[in-house]
Design a protein around this motif. Structure first.
Motif, PDB file in Angstrom:
ATOM      1  N   VAL A 105       2.915  14.938  66.184  1.00 29.21           N
ATOM      2  CA  VAL A 105       3.995  15.862  66.500  1.00 29.21           C
ATOM      3  C   VAL A 105       4.076  16.921  65.405  1.00 29.21           C
ATOM      4  O   VAL A 105       4.220  16.591  64.224  1.00 29.21           O
ATOM      5  N   VAL A 106       3.968  18.192  65.807  1.00 27.16           N
ATOM      6  CA  VAL A 106       4.126  19.312  64.874  1.00 27.16           C
ATOM      7  C   VAL A 106       5.466  19.976  65.199  1.00 27.16           C
ATOM      8  O   VAL A 106       5.573  20.711  66.185  1.00 27.16           O
ATOM      9  N   PRO A 107       6.500  19.704  64.406  1.00 24.39           N
ATOM     10  CA  PRO A 107       7.858  20.150  64.762  1.00 24.39           C
ATOM     11  C   PRO A 107       7.976  21.645  65.031  1.00 24.39           C
ATOM     12  O   PRO A 107       8.667  22.056  65.964  1.00 24.39           O
ATOM     13  N   TRP A 108       7.324  22.493  64.228  1.00 32.77           N
ATOM     14  CA  TRP A 108       7.518  23.934  64.410  1.00 32.77           C
ATOM     15  C   TRP A 108       6.856  24.432  65.683  1.00 32.77           C
ATOM     16  O   TRP A 108       7.301  25.424  66.264  1.00 32.77           O
ATOM     17  N   LEU A 109       5.822  23.736  66.159  1.00 32.66           N
ATOM     18  CA  LEU A 109       5.254  24.097  67.457  1.00 32.66           C
ATOM     19  C   LEU A 109       6.177  23.667  68.586  1.00 32.66           C
ATOM     20  O   LEU A 109       6.307  24.360  69.601  1.00 32.66           O
ATOM     21  N   ASN A 110       6.833  22.521  68.421  1.00 32.43           N
ATOM     22  CA  ASN A 110       7.830  22.103  69.417  1.00 32.43           C
ATOM     23  C   ASN A 110       8.976  23.101  69.487  1.00 32.43           C
ATOM     24  O   ASN A 110       9.481  23.415  70.573  1.00 32.43           O
ATOM     25  N   ASP A 111       9.405  23.599  68.321  1.00 31.87           N
ATOM     26  CA  ASP A 111      10.461  24.624  68.303  1.00 31.87           C
ATOM     27  C   ASP A 111      10.030  25.861  69.094  1.00 31.87           C
ATOM     28  O   ASP A 111      10.809  26.422  69.869  1.00 31.87           O
ATOM     29  N   ALA A 112       8.781  26.282  68.873  1.00 35.83           N
ATOM     30  CA  ALA A 112       8.280  27.465  69.576  1.00 35.83           C
ATOM     31  C   ALA A 112       8.288  27.246  71.084  1.00 35.83           C
ATOM     32  O   ALA A 112       8.663  28.139  71.851  1.00 35.83           O
ATOM     33  N   LEU A 113       7.902  26.052  71.527  1.00 40.01           N
ATOM     34  CA  LEU A 113       7.892  25.751  72.965  1.00 40.01           C
ATOM     35  C   LEU A 113       9.307  25.806  73.551  1.00 40.01           C
ATOM     36  O   LEU A 113       9.502  26.264  74.682  1.00 40.01           O
ATOM     37  N   VAL A 114      10.278  25.341  72.774  1.00 41.77           N
ATOM     38  CA  VAL A 114      11.676  25.424  73.233  1.00 41.77           C
ATOM     39  C   VAL A 114      12.104  26.881  73.384  1.00 41.77           C
ATOM     40  O   VAL A 114      12.739  27.264  74.371  1.00 41.77           O
ATOM     41  N   PHE A 115      11.755  27.717  72.407  1.00 38.26           N
ATOM     42  CA  PHE A 115      12.083  29.145  72.484  1.00 38.26           C
ATOM     43  C   PHE A 115      11.419  29.788  73.703  1.00 38.26           C
ATOM     44  O   PHE A 115      12.024  30.638  74.372  1.00 38.26           O
ATOM     45  N   PHE A 116      10.173  29.400  74.001  1.00 42.13           N
ATOM     46  CA  PHE A 116       9.497  29.949  75.173  1.00 42.13           C
ATOM     47  C   PHE A 116      10.256  29.582  76.445  1.00 42.13           C
ATOM     48  O   PHE A 116      10.457  30.414  77.334  1.00 42.13           O
ATOM     49  N   THR A 117      10.663  28.317  76.542  1.00 41.80           N
ATOM     50  CA  THR A 117      11.360  27.845  77.744  1.00 41.80           C
ATOM     51  C   THR A 117      12.687  28.567  77.935  1.00 41.80           C
ATOM     52  O   THR A 117      13.018  29.011  79.042  1.00 41.80           O
ATOM     53  N   VAL A 118      13.464  28.696  76.858  1.00 45.92           N
ATOM     54  CA  VAL A 118      14.755  29.388  76.940  1.00 45.92           C
ATOM     55  C   VAL A 118      14.553  30.846  77.347  1.00 45.92           C
ATOM     56  O   VAL A 118      15.284  31.388  78.189  1.00 45.92           O
ATOM     57  N   SER A 119      13.551  31.505  76.788  1.00 44.06           N
ATOM     58  CA  SER A 119      13.285  32.910  77.107  1.00 44.06           C
ATOM     59  C   SER A 119      12.865  33.074  78.563  1.00 44.06           C
ATOM     60  O   SER A 119      13.303  34.015  79.241  1.00 44.06           O
ATOM     61  N   LEU A 120      12.031  32.181  79.049  1.00 47.18           N
ATOM     62  CA  LEU A 120      11.615  32.243  80.455  1.00 47.18           C
ATOM     63  C   LEU A 120      12.812  32.063  81.383  1.00 47.18           C
ATOM     64  O   LEU A 120      12.906  32.723  82.428  1.00 47.18           O
ATOM     65  N   GLN A 121      13.734  31.200  81.014  1.00 47.44           N
ATOM     66  CA  GLN A 121      14.942  30.997  81.822  1.00 47.44           C
ATOM     67  C   GLN A 121      15.807  32.255  81.847  1.00 47.44           C
ATOM     68  O   GLN A 121      16.342  32.632  82.908  1.00 47.44           O
ATOM     69  N   LEU A 122      15.956  32.924  80.697  1.00 45.46           N
ATOM     70  CA  LEU A 122      16.737  34.166  80.645  1.00 45.46           C
ATOM     71  C   LEU A 122      16.105  35.246  81.511  1.00 45.46           C
ATOM     72  O   LEU A 122      16.806  35.973  82.229  1.00 45.46           O
ATOM     73  N   CYS A 123      14.777  35.358  81.453  1.00 45.58           N
ATOM     74  CA  CYS A 123      14.076  36.346  82.285  1.00 45.58           C
ATOM     75  C   CYS A 123      14.315  36.066  83.762  1.00 45.58           C
ATOM     76  O   CYS A 123      14.590  36.985  84.543  1.00 45.58           O
ATOM     77  N   GLN A 124      14.200  34.793  84.146  1.00 45.19           N
ATOM     78  CA  GLN A 124      14.377  34.437  85.558  1.00 45.19           C
ATOM     79  C   GLN A 124      15.806  34.677  86.018  1.00 45.19           C
ATOM     80  O   GLN A 124      16.032  35.129  87.149  1.00 45.19           O
ATOM     81  N   GLN A 125      16.771  34.390  85.168  1.00 41.12           N
ATOM     82  CA  GLN A 125      18.168  34.619  85.529  1.00 41.12           C
ATOM     83  C   GLN A 125      18.444  36.097  85.772  1.00 41.12           C
ATOM     84  O   GLN A 125      19.170  36.458  86.714  1.00 41.12           O
ATOM     85  N   LEU A 126      17.869  36.958  84.939  1.00 38.97           N
ATOM     86  CA  LEU A 126      18.055  38.394  85.136  1.00 38.97           C
ATOM     87  C   LEU A 126      17.384  38.843  86.425  1.00 38.97           C
ATOM     88  O   LEU A 126      17.948  39.656  87.178  1.00 38.97           O
ATOM     89  N   LYS A 127      16.211  38.326  86.712  1.00 37.09           N
ATOM     90  CA  LYS A 127      15.538  38.653  87.972  1.00 37.09           C
ATOM     91  C   LYS A 127      16.377  38.209  89.168  1.00 37.09           C
ATOM     92  O   LYS A 127      16.480  38.930  90.173  1.00 37.09           O
TER      93      LYS A 127
END
Length: 248
Positions: A211-233
């Motif tokens: 487990v590489v914690p900072w890569l997990n953090d990045a994946l969480v940021f990607f998921t949250v950002s994708l959700q924001l994009c979809q909500q705006l769409k």
């Protein structure tokens, strides 16, 4: 007549709300996305050219699920696997074998560099306009969201599904001293390779993970950002359902 006037009044209200969405809410979402993705980019902590800043080394324990036959520790420095020590217990006689990286070699993890490049491209798309720019159509916003989501999906996929190397690719990397026999994939039983004057066949495959914690953090940021994009769409699409034509 009254119904027609009510319909015109409703339409006017919706058009004002849609105008507010384009002029205000879209920009608020874009700023939020920029902040999140900048944090994601910072998590990669890769040195920039000419910065002279050394990235610290991090040690991670390698583990396998359901077996104790493989144990080890790897050292990650940014996007480079610079050290690794692995102990392998042979299944037949319990003999313990030790393997380590050559001290003069590093294994560049291209998927980490690729993921950060995709994040930076998404940030560029979000910031590539004048601060006072006003969106005129919903279609313009949708195209931007699609472009950003494409980069984020690629970044996420590079981290979650890294490419599998073949024996020739690993041999040509200079990290090992063996010679591949054929174009077989290292992770498949039956793959052949030569070491010294001996010829070997892969009989068992063990997958080790850490487990590489900072890569997990990045994946969480990607998921949250994708959700924001979809909500705006989705909000843009809701307004289009009130008209017989798309208000783009």
């Amino acid at each position: 007549m009254a119904a027609a006037m009510a319909s015109q009044g409703e339409r006017a209200v919706l058009e004002e709300e849609f105008k507010w969405l384009l002029q205000e809410e879209v920009h608020a979402v874009l700023r939020q996305l920029q902040d999140i993705l900048k944090e994601a980019s910072h998590r990669f902590a890769l040195p920039t050219s000419g910065s002279g800043r050394a990235v610290k080394q991090e040690n991670f324990v390698l583990s396998t699920s359901g077996t104790e036959q493989v144990k080890g520790v790897m050292t990650l420095q940014g996007d480079a696997l610079c050290q690794a020590d692995v102990n392998l217990k042979m299944p037949r006689n319990n003999q313990l074998l030790h393997f380590a990286f050559r001290e003069d070699k590093q294994w560049k993890l291209q998927q980490i560099q690729d993921a950060r490049n995709h994040v930076n491209q998404a940030i560029y798309l979000l910031m590539n306009r004048d601060v006072n720019y006003q969106f005129k159509t919903g279609l313009e916003v949708l195209k931007l969201m699609d472009a950003v989501m494409l980069q984020l999906s690629r970044a996420r996929n590079r981290l979650t599904t890294p490419a599998t190397l073949t024996l020739p690719e690993i041999a040509s990397s200079g990290l090992t001293n063996f010679k591949p026999a054929g174009g077989s994939v290292l992770h498949n039983p039956g793959a052949m390779f030569e070491f010294g004057s001996q010829r070997y066949e892969v009989s068992h495959v063990h997958k080790v993970e850490c487990v590489v914690p900072w890569l997990n953090d990045a994946l969480v940021f990607f998921t949250v950002s994708l959700q924001l994009c979809q909500q705006l769409k989705d909000k843009i699409s809701v307004f289009s359902s009130y008209w017989n034509y798309r208000p783009y």
